[in-house]
Scaffold this motif. Structure first.
Motif, PDB file in Angstrom:
ATOM      1  N   TRP A  42      57.917  28.921 -29.301  1.00 48.55           N
ATOM      2  CA  TRP A  42      57.180  30.074 -28.805  1.00 48.55           C
ATOM      3  C   TRP A  42      57.240  30.052 -27.283  1.00 48.55           C
ATOM      4  O   TRP A  42      56.965  29.031 -26.657  1.00 48.55           O
ATOM      5  CB  TRP A  42      55.719  30.008 -29.252  1.00 48.55           C
ATOM      6  N   PHE A  43      57.592  31.178 -26.703  1.00 55.64           N
ATOM      7  CA  PHE A  43      57.611  31.311 -25.252  1.00 55.64           C
ATOM      8  C   PHE A  43      56.446  32.193 -24.815  1.00 55.64           C
ATOM      9  O   PHE A  43      56.315  33.330 -25.269  1.00 55.64           O
ATOM     10  CB  PHE A  43      58.937  31.916 -24.782  1.00 55.64           C
ATOM     11  N   HIS A  44      55.598  31.644 -23.959  1.00 55.40           N
ATOM     12  CA  HIS A  44      54.504  32.430 -23.412  1.00 55.40           C
ATOM     13  C   HIS A  44      55.064  33.471 -22.444  1.00 55.40           C
ATOM     14  O   HIS A  44      56.214  33.394 -22.012  1.00 55.40           O
ATOM     15  CB  HIS A  44      53.508  31.520 -22.689  1.00 55.40           C
ATOM     16  N   PHE A  45      54.242  34.437 -22.101  1.00 53.29           N
ATOM     17  CA  PHE A  45      54.671  35.498 -21.206  1.00 53.29           C
ATOM     18  C   PHE A  45      55.162  34.894 -19.893  1.00 53.29           C
ATOM     19  O   PHE A  45      54.459  34.115 -19.245  1.00 53.29           O
ATOM     20  CB  PHE A  45      53.514  36.469 -20.954  1.00 53.29           C
ATOM     21  N   GLU A  46      56.398  35.226 -19.517  1.00 50.72           N
ATOM     22  CA  GLU A  46      57.043  34.715 -18.307  1.00 50.72           C
ATOM     23  C   GLU A  46      57.053  33.179 -18.281  1.00 50.72           C
ATOM     24  O   GLU A  46      56.839  32.542 -17.250  1.00 50.72           O
ATOM     25  CB  GLU A  46      56.389  35.303 -17.059  1.00 50.72           C
ATOM     26  N   ASP A  47      57.363  32.598 -19.417  1.00 53.65           N
ATOM     27  CA  ASP A  47      57.359  31.140 -19.602  1.00 53.65           C
ATOM     28  C   ASP A  47      58.409  30.483 -18.693  1.00 53.65           C
ATOM     29  O   ASP A  47      59.598  30.809 -18.770  1.00 53.65           O
ATOM     30  CB  ASP A  47      57.673  30.834 -21.073  1.00 53.65           C
ATOM     31  N   PRO A  48      57.981  29.534 -17.845  1.00 55.14           N
ATOM     32  CA  PRO A  48      58.944  28.901 -16.931  1.00 55.14           C
ATOM     33  C   PRO A  48      59.902  27.945 -17.629  1.00 55.14           C
ATOM     34  O   PRO A  48      60.874  27.485 -17.018  1.00 55.14           O
ATOM     35  CB  PRO A  48      58.035  28.149 -15.946  1.00 55.14           C
ATOM     36  N   ARG A  49      59.666  27.647 -18.923  1.00 57.67           N
ATOM     37  CA  ARG A  49      60.519  26.692 -19.635  1.00 57.67           C
ATOM     38  C   ARG A  49      61.742  27.344 -20.270  1.00 57.67           C
ATOM     39  O   ARG A  49      62.582  26.640 -20.854  1.00 57.67           O
ATOM     40  CB  ARG A  49      59.698  25.994 -20.732  1.00 57.67           C
ATOM     41  N   LEU A  50      61.868  28.658 -20.186  1.00 53.77           N
ATOM     42  CA  LEU A  50      62.885  29.371 -20.956  1.00 53.77           C
ATOM     43  C   LEU A  50      64.295  28.861 -20.694  1.00 53.77           C
ATOM     44  O   LEU A  50      65.035  28.538 -21.636  1.00 53.77           O
ATOM     45  CB  LEU A  50      62.797  30.871 -20.660  1.00 53.77           C
ATOM     46  N   ASP A  51      64.718  28.802 -19.456  1.00 55.34           N
ATOM     47  CA  ASP A  51      66.099  28.421 -19.152  1.00 55.34           C
ATOM     48  C   ASP A  51      66.393  26.992 -19.591  1.00 55.34           C
ATOM     49  O   ASP A  51      67.465  26.706 -20.160  1.00 55.34           O
ATOM     50  CB  ASP A  51      66.388  28.589 -17.666  1.00 55.34           C
ATOM     51  N   ASP A  52      65.466  26.072 -19.331  1.00 54.85           N
ATOM     52  CA  ASP A  52      65.677  24.688 -19.752  1.00 54.85           C
ATOM     53  C   ASP A  52      65.710  24.583 -21.271  1.00 54.85           C
ATOM     54  O   ASP A  52      66.474  23.788 -21.832  1.00 54.85           O
ATOM     55  CB  ASP A  52      64.569  23.792 -19.191  1.00 54.85           C
ATOM     56  N   ALA A  53      64.877  25.375 -21.950  1.00 55.08           N
ATOM     57  CA  ALA A  53      64.867  25.352 -23.410  1.00 55.08           C
ATOM     58  C   ALA A  53      66.213  25.768 -23.972  1.00 55.08           C
ATOM     59  O   ALA A  53      66.753  25.129 -24.889  1.00 55.08           O
ATOM     60  CB  ALA A  53      63.762  26.269 -23.942  1.00 55.08           C
ATOM     61  N   VAL A  54      66.779  26.821 -23.435  1.00 55.61           N
ATOM     62  CA  VAL A  54      68.083  27.288 -23.902  1.00 55.61           C
ATOM     63  C   VAL A  54      69.144  26.216 -23.672  1.00 55.61           C
ATOM     64  O   VAL A  54      69.991  25.953 -24.535  1.00 55.61           O
ATOM     65  CB  VAL A  54      68.459  28.608 -23.201  1.00 55.61           C
ATOM     66  N   SER A  55      69.106  25.563 -22.523  1.00 51.49           N
ATOM     67  CA  SER A  55      70.063  24.500 -22.230  1.00 51.49           C
ATOM     68  C   SER A  55      69.941  23.358 -23.242  1.00 51.49           C
ATOM     69  O   SER A  55      70.952  22.854 -23.758  1.00 51.49           O
ATOM     70  CB  SER A  55      69.830  23.974 -20.811  1.00 51.49           C
TER      71      SER A  55
ATOM     72  N   PRO B 274      51.818  44.461 -17.519  1.00 52.50           N
ATOM     73  CA  PRO B 274      52.790  44.983 -16.552  1.00 52.50           C
ATOM     74  C   PRO B 274      54.109  44.217 -16.662  1.00 52.50           C
ATOM     75  O   PRO B 274      54.112  42.996 -16.845  1.00 52.50           O
ATOM     76  CB  PRO B 274      52.105  44.737 -15.199  1.00 52.50           C
ATOM     77  N   ASN B 275      55.204  44.926 -16.587  1.00 55.34           N
ATOM     78  CA  ASN B 275      56.542  44.335 -16.616  1.00 55.34           C
ATOM     79  C   ASN B 275      56.870  43.650 -17.944  1.00 55.34           C
ATOM     80  O   ASN B 275      57.722  42.746 -17.996  1.00 55.34           O
ATOM     81  CB  ASN B 275      56.730  43.339 -15.461  1.00 55.34           C
ATOM     82  N   ALA B 276      56.215  44.075 -19.020  1.00 52.78           N
ATOM     83  CA  ALA B 276      56.444  43.440 -20.317  1.00 52.78           C
ATOM     84  C   ALA B 276      57.899  43.533 -20.742  1.00 52.78           C
ATOM     85  O   ALA B 276      58.497  42.541 -21.188  1.00 52.78           O
ATOM     86  CB  ALA B 276      55.541  44.077 -21.368  1.00 52.78           C
ATOM     87  N   LEU B 277      58.494  44.712 -20.613  1.00 48.88           N
ATOM     88  CA  LEU B 277      59.870  44.867 -21.083  1.00 48.88           C
ATOM     89  C   LEU B 277      60.855  44.061 -20.243  1.00 48.88           C
ATOM     90  O   LEU B 277      61.879  43.587 -20.762  1.00 48.88           O
ATOM     91  CB  LEU B 277      60.253  46.343 -21.099  1.00 48.88           C
ATOM     92  N   ASP B 278      60.554  43.867 -18.977  1.00 45.92           N
ATOM     93  CA  ASP B 278      61.415  43.018 -18.154  1.00 45.92           C
ATOM     94  C   ASP B 278      61.442  41.597 -18.702  1.00 45.92           C
ATOM     95  O   ASP B 278      62.502  40.959 -18.783  1.00 45.92           O
ATOM     96  CB  ASP B 278      60.934  43.003 -16.702  1.00 45.92           C
ATOM     97  N   TRP B 279      60.259  41.086 -19.076  1.00 44.36           N
ATOM     98  CA  TRP B 279      60.188  39.744 -19.638  1.00 44.36           C
ATOM     99  C   TRP B 279      60.852  39.692 -21.016  1.00 44.36           C
ATOM    100  O   TRP B 279      61.637  38.788 -21.295  1.00 44.36           O
ATOM    101  CB  TRP B 279      58.748  39.255 -19.734  1.00 44.36           C
TER     102      TRP B 279
END
Length: 310
Positions: A202-215, A237-242
């Protein structure tokens, strides 16, 4: 971008669906049917999965069958954590699958299974090995929960928090990576179980772990990933961007997206576990996400690459 759409998460768990508002799950069944039909209308190739149940309860599944919900989905799912929360032993896993198989002919997914390292990291390692022995070949999809420990500064999605004692704190130790990103002993063993096992993260809104998780998922040989897109987050705000960034990052995987979490202002009660005031609004959210990230092949909708370039 989306192989499968899971409709809600653990609907028979009061941490995710309020039984006081909907004691017989009639509202849930109606909402799920609307959502499944909306997803099918947007893209009939998407696999529609009834939200993974926890606890594993053939009575609840039978109720969904009686309400006609199972006629609108392509698979059902179960979640199990016998070494942490469930009142049954790990060796009973095949029996639990058979209990659900007796109710429905649909494929059964184990869309969350895991073992915490709360007591000892060696327990998690043993539990992963034993779970693989018991479940391989028993279900159409196996997904391990999870990649990362939940940061201690965050809150676990549960009803009573610290009042649950150690049951609450186990939520923070489910990862095969520690909060700081260092591997636990179970990580190497998990790599031996891929691609038979996918991952839940599960990724929280604007989760900083996303890129490392994918790697990490690429290094581990993961093919299938289950994550979520929150209806409640859609109003940020900016939901679709995330959402675009999250889905673009996961485009190399077979992605199951779980649609859940009622916006407080759209629920019968002001809580993410509430049945919605207007269930058609949840169905519309599901349809919007499928149209955006998994449009029909003949659709003129923009691709995810085009969305990222805007």
């Amino acid at each position: 971008m989306i192989e499968a759409a899971m409709i809600w998460n653990e609907p028979n768990n009061k941490s995710h669906w309020d039984p006081e508002i909907d004691p017989d799950w009639r509202r849930f069944a109606h909402m799920t049917t609307l959502a499944a039909d909306a997803i099918a209308a947007s893209n009939p190739d998407i696999i529609k999965v009834l939200g993974g149940i926890s606890p594993i309860d053939s009575g609840f599944m039978g109720r969904m069958k009686d309400y006609g919900v199972l006629d609108h989905v392509d698979a059902v799912a179960v979640h199990g954590f016998p070494l942490d929360w469930n009142l049954w032993q790990i060796h009973e896993w095949p029996e639990k699958i058979d209990e659900i198989r007796a109710v429905t002919h649909l494929p059964i997914w184990v869309s969350e299974v895991g073992v915490s390292s709360f007591g000892a990291e060696e327990v998690q390692l043993w539990g992963l090995k034993r779970t693989a022995e018991l479940l391989k070949g028993k279900a159409a999809r196996l997904q391990w929960y999870s990649l990362y420990d939940l940061p201690r500064s965050w809150e676990a999605t549960t009803r009573h928090r610290e009042a649950e004692g150690s049951s609450y704190y186990r939520h923070f130790y489910m990862g095969i990576l520690r909060e700081d990103g260092t591997p636990k002993p179970a990580l190497e063993e998990f790599a031996r179980q891929t691609p038979d096992f996918g991952l839940v993260q599960w990724f929280h809104f604007e989760d900083p772990r996303l890129d490392d998780a994918v790697s990490w998922m690429r290094r581990l040989g993961v093919r299938s990933v289950r994550t979520g897109l929150s209806w409640a987050d859609r109003f940020r705000p900016n939901a679709l961007d995330w959402f675009d960034r999250q889905m673009r990052s996961l485009e190399d995987f077979e992605v199951t997206v779980t649609f859940c979490f009622t916006p407080e202002h759209r629920g019968i009660a002001a809580h993410h576990t509430s049945a919605p005031l207007i269930p058609e609004e949840f169905a519309a959210f599901c349809s919007e996400m499928v149209d955006r990230y998994a449009p029909r092949q003949d659709s003129s909708a923009p691709s995810i690459a085009a969305l990222g370039a805007r």
